[in-house]
Design a protein around this motif. Structure first.
Motif, PDB file in Angstrom:
ATOM      1  N   VAL A 327      15.103 145.415 157.049  1.00  0.00           N
ATOM      2  CA  VAL A 327      16.130 146.199 156.378  1.00  0.00           C
ATOM      3  C   VAL A 327      16.346 145.599 154.993  1.00  0.00           C
ATOM      4  O   VAL A 327      16.676 144.422 154.871  1.00  0.00           O
ATOM      5  N   LEU A 328      16.156 146.389 153.969  1.00  0.00           N
ATOM      6  CA  LEU A 328      16.286 145.931 152.589  1.00  0.00           C
ATOM      7  C   LEU A 328      17.645 146.336 152.044  1.00  0.00           C
ATOM      8  O   LEU A 328      17.986 147.518 152.031  1.00  0.00           O
ATOM      9  N   TRP A 329      18.402 145.362 151.596  1.00  0.00           N
ATOM     10  CA  TRP A 329      19.730 145.621 151.029  1.00  0.00           C
ATOM     11  C   TRP A 329      19.580 145.792 149.514  1.00  0.00           C
ATOM     12  O   TRP A 329      19.078 144.926 148.821  1.00  0.00           O
ATOM     13  N   GLY A 330      20.058 146.918 149.013  1.00  0.00           N
ATOM     14  CA  GLY A 330      20.013 147.150 147.581  1.00  0.00           C
ATOM     15  C   GLY A 330      18.739 147.801 147.102  1.00  0.00           C
ATOM     16  O   GLY A 330      18.298 147.544 145.985  1.00  0.00           O
ATOM     17  N   TYR A 331      18.144 148.656 147.926  1.00  0.00           N
ATOM     18  CA  TYR A 331      16.913 149.349 147.553  1.00  0.00           C
ATOM     19  C   TYR A 331      17.031 150.831 147.878  1.00  0.00           C
ATOM     20  O   TYR A 331      17.857 151.235 148.717  1.00  0.00           O
ATOM     21  N   ARG A 332      16.196 151.621 147.226  1.00  0.00           N
ATOM     22  CA  ARG A 332      16.066 153.044 147.510  1.00  0.00           C
ATOM     23  C   ARG A 332      14.590 153.395 147.600  1.00  0.00           C
ATOM     24  O   ARG A 332      13.739 152.644 147.119  1.00  0.00           O
TER      25      ARG A 332
END
Length: 441
Positions: A327-332
């Motif tokens: 899970v990547l925090w701060g990505y789109r």
């Protein structure tokens, strides 16, 4: 030392030796890594690799052991045969037919033996049960010809053998049942929609970022085939162990993740890749999780995509999962859809690609509280007009009278003198009377 190295380099150039070149490091290693608080990757290299509950290809990593009541598998024999591996299914398919042919071949040979056809078969005045059946091999071949309705015409049953006629009927009926079961199992196994799920794609990573001032957990799904999934729907589960208030430990507890069930967004028109979004609100299990807290958590998100195959009408299910380290925090997600001449084109090279975006590291609960106190976009307040408060003031009401009325009052006061002042005051009081009556007590 510097002089020695320079002399060595000159010497190498004189003798034609190419000096050793320093390997150029990649850009991400040459540049100093500056950690920012707005974007982070939820990945701790110190974490040990955990066991998945569901593999990335959708296989459930659960094995059933110590099953005592194995007879339950035989009660649903058809499903048991379909679920077997291919090599075992082919072995059982061949074994059933061979055993069936051998069994009825033995019965035909037994009838010939009891009647004496094996001994008197060569006599001209002897009428056997089956002509030209003089051994077990010939009985086995006659059994195959009977069940498969080949009928070569060399071996044939006679009307002087009632027991042979009965056995022929029994073999024909049981042979049809065996054919129906075996061919049915193979057909269902071949047409299983498990292979259809191979062309349904899930993104390798899930991302967390802000959408419309709300924290959202997102992942992407896509379909590689032109034949679409009909009535496609998607759902998600959070798998993590928890302990109740009473102290009970629940391993691998399953919690629903709302990805649009109440709004209908879980029903998909999967023609092009879609980004599935879970709004982290009060009902979300991630409501109070900040970046720092999520890094300490161990969980797994299982996503399930279901629908009917357009070509066959059979139900298909595709599964995948995301560990906490995925899970990547701060990505789109990078857009994959582009408009070409007369059609839309999907670039699957960017299907798994993400890019960094500005995202607060606080929890969704804290973000919602901050938005209530101080919006993220304060410039919007400058665009909104100031509310006008309408207050009633009798003096202002009098000052805003018509200029002609004010001129007439002034002339009346000048011409009337003292009496005019009295009359003017009375007139003013008469005008103030309805206004003062309108005032609240």
């Amino acid at each position: 030392m510097a002089g020695d190295s320079r002399i060595l380099m000159d010497h190498n150039m004189e003798i034609g030796v190419t000096p050793a070149q320093v390997k150029k490091l990649p850009k991400h290693l040459r540049e100093a890594q500056i950690s920012t608080e707005r974007t982070h990757l939820i990945c701790d290299p110190a974490k040990k690799p955990r066991q998945r509950y569901v593999q990335k290809d959708g296989k459930c990593n659960v094995h059933h052991g110590n099953v005592q009541e194995t007879y339950r598998y035989l009660s649903d024999l058809f499903t048991t045969l379909v679920d077997l591996r291919w090599r075992l299914s082919l072995f059982i398919f061949t074994l059933v037919y061979v055993v069936n042919w051998l069994f009825f071949g033995f019965l035909w040979w037994l009838i010939a033996l009891i009647r004496g056809d094996l001994v008197h078969g060569d006599e001209e005045d002897w009428t056997p049960c089956v002509e030209n059946l003089n051994s077990f091999v010939s009985a086995f071949l006659f059994s195959i010809e009977t069940e498969t309705t080949i009928g070569y015409g060399y071996r044939v049953i006679t009307e002087k053998c009632p027991e042979g006629i009965i056995l022929l009927l029994v073999q024909a009926i049981l042979g049809s049942i065996v054919n129906a079961m075996m061919v049915g199992c193979m057909f269902v196994k071949i047409s299983q929609p498990k292979n259809r799920a191979e062309t349904l794609m899930f993104s390798h990573k899930a991302v967390i970022s802000v959408r419309d001032n709300k924290m959202c957990l997102m992942f992407r799904v896509g379909d590689l085939r032109n034949s679409h999934i009909v009535e496609a729907s998607i759902r998600a589960k959070l798998i993590r162990s928890q302990q109740t208030k009473e102290g009970e430990f629940i391993p691998l507890n399953q919690t629903d993740i709302n990805i649009g069930f109440d709004t209908g967004d879980d029903r998909l028109f999967l023609v092009s890749p879609l980004i599935i979004s879970h709004e982290i609100n009060e009902k979300s299990p991630f409501w109070e999780m900040s970046l720092a807290q999520m890094e300490k958590e161990e969980f797994e998100i299982v996503v399930i995509l279901e629908g009917m195959v357009e070509a066959t009408g059979m139900t298909c299910q595709a599964r995948s999962s995301y560990l906490d380290t995925e899970v990547l925090w701060g990505y789109r997600f990078t857009p994959v859809l582009s408009l070409e001449k007369g059609f839309y084109e999907v670039d699957y090279n960017n299907f798994h690609e993400v890019y960094e975006t500005n995202t607060p590291t606080c929890s969704a609960k804290e973000l919602a509280a901050k938005l209530r106190e101080e919006p993220l976009l304060p410039q919007l307040s400058l665009l909104s007009p100031e509310p006008k408060t309408h207050t009633f003031d009798p003096l202002n009401q009098l000052s805003e009278q018509d200029p002609l009325t004010q001129e007439e009052d002034r002339e009346e006061r000048e011409s009337g003198g003292e009496g005019g002042e009295t009359n003017g005051s009375a007139a003013a009081l008469e005008e103030l009377a309805p206004l003062t009556d309108a005032l609240p007590d």
